[in-house]
Design an enzyme around this catalytic site. Sequence first.
Site, PDB file in Angstrom:
ATOM      1  N   TYR A   1      -1.139  18.782 -10.551  1.00  0.00           N
ATOM      2  CA  TYR A   1      -1.656  17.748  -9.636  1.00  0.00           C
ATOM      3  C   TYR A   1      -3.173  17.908  -9.466  1.00  0.00           C
ATOM      4  O   TYR A   1      -3.923  16.934  -9.601  1.00  0.00           O
ATOM      5  CB  TYR A   1      -0.933  17.836  -8.293  1.00  0.00           C
ATOM      6  CG  TYR A   1      -1.332  16.772  -7.305  1.00  0.00           C
ATOM      7  CD1 TYR A   1      -0.898  15.457  -7.449  1.00  0.00           C
ATOM      8  CD2 TYR A   1      -2.157  17.074  -6.222  1.00  0.00           C
ATOM      9  CE1 TYR A   1      -1.268  14.472  -6.535  1.00  0.00           C
ATOM     10  CE2 TYR A   1      -2.530  16.100  -5.303  1.00  0.00           C
ATOM     11  CZ  TYR A   1      -2.082  14.805  -5.463  1.00  0.00           C
ATOM     12  OH  TYR A   1      -2.452  13.827  -4.559  1.00  0.00           O
TER      13      TYR A   1
ATOM     14  N   SER B   1      -8.446  13.003  -4.627  1.00  0.00           N
ATOM     15  CA  SER B   1      -7.842  13.894  -3.617  1.00  0.00           C
ATOM     16  C   SER B   1      -8.758  15.087  -3.384  1.00  0.00           C
ATOM     17  O   SER B   1      -9.536  15.465  -4.275  1.00  0.00           O
ATOM     18  CB  SER B   1      -6.488  14.415  -4.128  1.00  0.00           C
ATOM     19  OG  SER B   1      -5.974  15.400  -3.247  1.00  0.00           O
TER      20      SER B   1
HETATM   21  N1  LIG Z   1      -0.657  11.746   1.159  1.00  0.00           N
HETATM   22  C1  LIG Z   1      -1.655  12.586   0.964  1.00  0.00           C
HETATM   23  O1  LIG Z   1      -1.845  13.535   1.742  1.00  0.00           O
HETATM   24  C2  LIG Z   1      -2.592  12.400  -0.211  1.00  0.00           C
HETATM   25  C3  LIG Z   1      -3.709  13.230  -0.274  1.00  0.00           C
HETATM   26  C4  LIG Z   1      -4.605  13.077  -1.331  1.00  0.00           C
HETATM   27  C5  LIG Z   1      -4.394  12.090  -2.285  1.00  0.00           C
HETATM   28  N2  LIG Z   1      -3.291  11.301  -2.205  1.00  0.00           N
HETATM   29  C6  LIG Z   1      -3.146  10.279  -3.245  1.00  0.00           C
HETATM   30  O2  LIG Z   1      -2.991   9.026  -2.629  1.00  0.00           O
HETATM   31  C7  LIG Z   1      -2.266   8.150  -3.500  1.00  0.00           C
HETATM   32  C8  LIG Z   1      -1.121   7.526  -2.732  1.00  0.00           C
HETATM   33  O3  LIG Z   1      -0.255   8.569  -2.301  1.00  0.00           O
HETATM   34  P1  LIG Z   1       0.698   8.457  -1.020  1.00  0.00           P
HETATM   35  O4  LIG Z   1       0.568   9.712  -0.272  1.00  0.00           O
HETATM   36  O5  LIG Z   1       0.477   7.171  -0.353  1.00  0.00           O
HETATM   37  O6  LIG Z   1       2.122   8.526  -1.772  1.00  0.00           O
HETATM   38  P2  LIG Z   1       3.387   7.579  -1.764  1.00  0.00           P
HETATM   39  O7  LIG Z   1       4.408   8.337  -2.521  1.00  0.00           O
HETATM   40  O8  LIG Z   1       3.683   7.126  -0.385  1.00  0.00           O
HETATM   41  O9  LIG Z   1       2.910   6.304  -2.616  1.00  0.00           O
HETATM   42  C9  LIG Z   1       2.715   6.383  -3.996  1.00  0.00           C
HETATM   43  C10 LIG Z   1       2.796   4.979  -4.559  1.00  0.00           C
HETATM   44  O10 LIG Z   1       2.542   5.031  -5.969  1.00  0.00           O
HETATM   45  C11 LIG Z   1       3.544   4.274  -6.620  1.00  0.00           C
HETATM   46  N3  LIG Z   1       3.759   4.745  -7.989  1.00  0.00           N
HETATM   47  C12 LIG Z   1       4.109   5.993  -8.410  1.00  0.00           C
HETATM   48  N4  LIG Z   1       4.241   6.008  -9.745  1.00  0.00           N
HETATM   49  C13 LIG Z   1       3.952   4.749 -10.176  1.00  0.00           C
HETATM   50  C14 LIG Z   1       3.913   4.132 -11.458  1.00  0.00           C
HETATM   51  N5  LIG Z   1       4.208   4.811 -12.582  1.00  0.00           N
HETATM   52  N6  LIG Z   1       3.563   2.828 -11.523  1.00  0.00           N
HETATM   53  C15 LIG Z   1       3.285   2.127 -10.418  1.00  0.00           C
HETATM   54  N7  LIG Z   1       3.306   2.648  -9.173  1.00  0.00           N
HETATM   55  C16 LIG Z   1       3.642   3.948  -9.062  1.00  0.00           C
HETATM   56  C17 LIG Z   1       4.793   4.453  -5.763  1.00  0.00           C
HETATM   57  O11 LIG Z   1       5.750   3.443  -6.021  1.00  0.00           O
HETATM   58  C18 LIG Z   1       4.176   4.339  -4.368  1.00  0.00           C
HETATM   59  O12 LIG Z   1       4.045   2.986  -4.022  1.00  0.00           O
HETATM   60  C19 LIG Z   1      -1.812   9.015  -4.681  1.00  0.00           C
HETATM   61  O13 LIG Z   1      -2.719   8.825  -5.765  1.00  0.00           O
HETATM   62  C20 LIG Z   1      -1.932  10.431  -4.137  1.00  0.00           C
HETATM   63  O14 LIG Z   1      -2.124  11.377  -5.160  1.00  0.00           O
HETATM   64  C21 LIG Z   1      -2.381  11.428  -1.191  1.00  0.00           C
END
Ligand SMILES: NC(=O)c1ccc[n+]([C@@H]2O[C@H](COP(=O)([O-])OP(=O)(O)OC[C@H]3O[C@@H](n4cnc5c(N)ncnc54)[C@H](O)[C@@H]3O)[C@@H](O)[C@H]2O)c1
Length: 256
Positions: free
Chosen positions: A154, A141
């Site tokens: 985070y 991230s």
């Molecule tokens: N959305 C953003 O702006 C953003 C920015 C930077 C990084 N990220 C990173 O991108 C990745 C995906 O995030 P997102 O925004 O799509 O979020 P999201 O909440 O839509 O998806 C997260 C996914 O991770 C799964 N998950 C969580 N805990 C788990 C566990 N213990 N075991 C198995 N699966 C698990 C959830 O079921 C879900 O499918 C994450 O690592 C997040 O930190 C997101």
Amino acid sequence: MSLEGKVIVVTGGTSGIGEGCSRHFAALGNQVVIASNQPEQGAAMQEELQAAGHEAIFVEADVSDEGSMQNLVTRTLASYGRIDCLMSNAGAWCEGKVTDFNEADWDLIFGVNVKGNFLLLKHVVPVMEEQGQGTILITSSVAAFIGFPAHALYCASKGALEVLIRCMATDYAGVIRTVGICPGTIDTPMLRASCAGWDTPEDELLADVAQKIPVRRLGTPEDVAKAAAFLLSDDAGYINGSSVMMEGGTLALPPW
Ligand SMILES: NC(=O)c1ccc[n+]([C@@H]2O[C@H](COP(=O)([O-])OP(=O)(O)OC[C@H]3O[C@@H](n4cnc5c(N)ncnc54)[C@H](O)[C@@H]3O)[C@@H](O)[C@H]2O)c1
């Protein structure tokens, strides 16, 4: 685009960025193992993708549990026989300063974001070593590079992944290529959850955020999926041990 005919495991593959990536990789002609702790969404995605003629299976998995990661690898090998690519993407988010958190918060955020990567890599790497090749993409991230106000745990967890990516590149040199991707503000359920607690309505808040990003919009899971497909492909063969920014220019902003 050379990402075709590969066996790709995507954790967190049933929501947001992981869902977008799973769908895109399947549409490109890969065999996709969608893993997450969302069994209902996973079963529905598997049915939909298979009905559309794609090769995809869902495996229920908790990345913070070692037995579950062993099972994910076993199920992948039983279905497709190898693991060419891993997108380690499952993540957890929480808001607060260090004084706001307790040990349970630490265990959740570091358990999913850091230990989850460790356990997954521990069980996927031997398979890739045996094959003599493999590519790993870790969802980090921009939070790894910015001290986002009230995001201490985070940010720290994502910072840990940046160093892990470098260690992977040196420890498995010549066999496994490991790359990170650093999304900025991507419109997913996680981003929308972060809008809770503000007085401004969610859509208004996100529209305001979008105007502050140099490309003047939020990112989409599809934006990340297209970059991820390139990074996992052989076309990106000389990118190793570092992370690619995917943030619409956010990091270029001056602090005023
Ligand atoms: N959305 C953003 O702006 C953003 C920015 C930077 C990084 N990220 C990173 O991108 C990745 C995906 O995030 P997102 O925004 O799509 O979020 P999201 O909440 O839509 O998806 C997260 C996914 O991770 C799964 N998950 C969580 N805990 C788990 C566990 N213990 N075991 C198995 N699966 C698990 C959830 O079921 C879900 O499918 C994450 O690592 C997040 O930190 C997101």
